[in-house]
Design a protein around this motif. Structure first.
Motif, mmCIF file in Angstrom:
data_model
loop_
_atom_site.group_PDB
_atom_site.id
_atom_site.type_symbol
_atom_site.label_atom_id
_atom_site.label_comp_id
_atom_site.label_asym_id
_atom_site.label_seq_id
_atom_site.Cartn_x
_atom_site.Cartn_y
_atom_site.Cartn_z
ATOM 1 N N GLY A 43 0.816 -1.209 0.000
ATOM 2 C CA GLY A 43 0.000 0.000 0.000
ATOM 3 C C GLY A 43 0.841 1.246 0.000
ATOM 4 O O GLY A 43 0.520 2.221 -0.658
ATOM 5 N N ASP A 44 1.931 1.235 0.760
ATOM 6 C CA ASP A 44 2.844 2.376 0.788
ATOM 7 C C ASP A 44 4.168 1.901 1.378
ATOM 8 O O ASP A 44 4.217 0.892 2.080
ATOM 9 C CB ASP A 44 2.265 3.530 1.605
ATOM 10 C CG ASP A 44 1.979 3.130 3.043
ATOM 11 O OD1 ASP A 44 2.939 3.131 3.845
ATOM 12 O OD2 ASP A 44 0.828 2.784 3.371
ATOM 13 N N ASP A 90 5.963 3.341 3.635
ATOM 14 C CA ASP A 90 6.077 3.521 5.086
ATOM 15 C C ASP A 90 5.761 2.199 5.782
ATOM 16 O O ASP A 90 6.471 1.772 6.693
ATOM 17 C CB ASP A 90 5.128 4.627 5.576
ATOM 18 C CG ASP A 90 5.508 5.995 5.055
ATOM 19 O OD1 ASP A 90 6.711 6.300 4.989
ATOM 20 O OD2 ASP A 90 4.592 6.768 4.717
ATOM 21 N N SER A 91 4.685 1.546 5.329
ATOM 22 C CA SER A 91 4.325 0.239 5.892
ATOM 23 C C SER A 91 5.404 -0.786 5.595
ATOM 24 O O SER A 91 5.775 -1.589 6.470
ATOM 25 C CB SER A 91 2.989 -0.237 5.311
ATOM 26 O OG SER A 91 1.944 0.651 5.646
ATOM 27 N N GLU A 132 -3.213 9.332 15.243
ATOM 28 C CA GLU A 132 -3.839 8.999 13.972
ATOM 29 C C GLU A 132 -4.881 10.044 13.587
ATOM 30 O O GLU A 132 -5.045 10.372 12.410
ATOM 31 C CB GLU A 132 -4.464 7.610 14.053
ATOM 32 C CG GLU A 132 -3.426 6.514 14.290
ATOM 33 C CD GLU A 132 -4.046 5.146 14.501
ATOM 34 O OE1 GLU A 132 -5.172 4.914 13.994
ATOM 35 O OE2 GLU A 132 -3.415 4.297 15.166
ATOM 36 N N LYS A 141 2.104 8.319 -2.027
ATOM 37 C CA LYS A 141 0.957 7.460 -1.771
ATOM 38 C C LYS A 141 0.517 7.544 -0.320
ATOM 39 O O LYS A 141 -0.592 7.160 0.024
ATOM 40 C CB LYS A 141 1.294 6.004 -2.116
ATOM 41 C CG LYS A 141 1.536 5.746 -3.584
ATOM 42 C CD LYS A 141 1.947 4.326 -3.827
ATOM 43 C CE LYS A 141 0.839 3.352 -3.498
ATOM 44 N NZ LYS A 141 1.227 1.952 -3.809
ATOM 45 N N GLY A 142 1.388 8.022 0.531
ATOM 46 C CA GLY A 142 1.072 8.035 1.948
ATOM 47 C C GLY A 142 0.753 9.415 2.467
ATOM 48 O O GLY A 142 -0.144 10.088 2.014
ATOM 49 N N THR A 194 0.277 7.533 7.313
ATOM 50 C CA THR A 194 0.956 6.256 7.092
ATOM 51 C C THR A 194 2.248 6.165 7.896
ATOM 52 O O THR A 194 2.678 5.070 8.266
ATOM 53 C CB THR A 194 1.264 6.038 5.596
ATOM 54 O OG1 THR A 194 2.178 7.035 5.141
ATOM 55 C CG2 THR A 194 -0.003 6.077 4.760
ATOM 56 N N LYS A 195 2.869 7.294 8.176
ATOM 57 C CA LYS A 195 4.100 7.302 8.973
ATOM 58 C C LYS A 195 3.790 7.007 10.442
ATOM 59 O O LYS A 195 4.528 6.281 11.114
ATOM 60 C CB LYS A 195 4.821 8.633 8.796
ATOM 61 C CG LYS A 195 5.342 8.807 7.374
ATOM 62 C CD LYS A 195 5.668 10.241 7.040
ATOM 63 C CE LYS A 195 6.171 10.355 5.607
ATOM 64 N NZ LYS A 195 5.265 9.770 4.588
ATOM 65 N N LEU A 236 1.214 5.262 11.443
ATOM 66 C CA LEU A 236 0.851 3.845 11.479
ATOM 67 C C LEU A 236 2.090 2.958 11.362
ATOM 68 O O LEU A 236 2.153 1.879 11.953
ATOM 69 C CB LEU A 236 -0.138 3.534 10.358
ATOM 70 C CG LEU A 236 -1.521 4.191 10.485
ATOM 71 C CD1 LEU A 236 -2.365 3.901 9.252
ATOM 72 C CD2 LEU A 236 -2.235 3.731 11.751
ATOM 73 N N ALA A 237 3.088 3.425 10.604
ATOM 74 C CA ALA A 237 4.343 2.665 10.495
ATOM 75 C C ALA A 237 5.043 2.587 11.842
ATOM 76 O O ALA A 237 5.574 1.532 12.226
ATOM 77 C CB ALA A 237 5.250 3.317 9.463
#
Length: 260
Positions: free
Chosen positions: A149-150, A152-153, A201, A213-214, A218-219, A221-222
């Motif tokens: 998805g990105d 970062d993940s 979040e 994309k993020g 996303t960071k 969540l990473a």
């Protein structure tokens, strides 16, 4: 927290940084990261890089001004762009007598026990050899079912995979702010935060550009993923001079997210 003690480090750089906001691969920026990583290796650290930029570079090479929606066009752009991406990394690290290696992964690679174990052993071996792994999602074959998805993940999952001590996410922002600083002049930078805090979040915004994309969400969540194996996460600006060496020398730059 004393980051000098963090031996194994994953550094993630996004498309906007790698490609200078889509203008083409930023050779100067990549050379500066390579120089800093060479310094970290000399100090006894182990470093893995997760680099976006293949699709953005492919778009630039193909003359596409707008990111396509069609999956096959995205895969074609990634295939074209990955050639330039690895060439630049290889040449920049070679200036410091360092070897680099390309590692392309899908979510299925890490979800399958045998492939997960094989990826870990390969990365461990490269680090023992003093090679810098350059990791990216395998966009040329990825589908909705197996994509991260990105990146970062992906960086967070790689952090867990190799049991890294620290994840550094370099972005075009100075760190995690209380609000989007591009829209709210009263936003303030958080020096520290607890990874996994639900309030973070809600605070985090969306993607910074069409190339990205993020975004800050996303960071955050990473960092939540990385802390599961005890790793701390720093979100900082990739434009900050010598950001990696300064972080590992104890300077407070960006936002540090940890378990407490």
């Amino acid at each position: 927290m004393d980051l000098k003690q963090k031996k194994r480090i994953v550094v993630k750089v996004g498309s906007s940084l790698v490609t200078n906001n889509g203008e083409g691969l930023d050779h100067a920026a990549i050379a500066l990261w390579a120089e800093q990583i060479a310094t970290l290796l000399q100090a006894g650290h182990e470093v893995l890089m997760v680099s976006s930029g293949a699709i953005a570079e492919g778009m630039q090479r193909l003359g596409w001004a707008k990111r396509p929606q069609d999956i096959h066009q995205l895969q074609a752009a990634a295939a074209v762009g990955q050639m330039g991406l690895v060439q630049v990394y290889e040449s920049c690290f070679a200036r410091f007598n360092l070897r680099s290696a390309q590692i392309l992964l899908t979510n299925a690679d890490l979800a399958h026990p045998e492939r997960n174990a094989n990826a870990k052993v390969t990365l461990d071996t490269l680090l023992k050899l003093g090679v810098v792994p350059i990791i990216n999602e395998n966009d040329t074959v990825v589908t909705d079912e197996i994509k991260f998805g990105d990146n970062d993940s992906l960086a967070a999952l790689v952090t867990n995979l190799v049991h890294a001590d620290l994840l550094v996410i370099l972005t075009d922002q100075g760190g995690l702010f209380t609000a989007d600083p591009r829209q709210n002049p009263d936003a303030t930078l958080l020096a520290t935060a607890t990874a996994g805090d639900p309030a973070l979040e809600k605070m985090a915004g969306g993607a910074a550009s069409e190339l990205s994309k993020g975004g800050m969400l996303t960071k955050v969540l990473a960092a939540k993923i990385a802390v599961q194996t005890g790793a701390s996460t720093v979100i900082a600006s990739g434009h900050e001079p010598k950001v990696l060496t300064r972080l590992l020398n104890g300077e407070s730059i960006g936002t540090l997210l940890s378990s407490q």
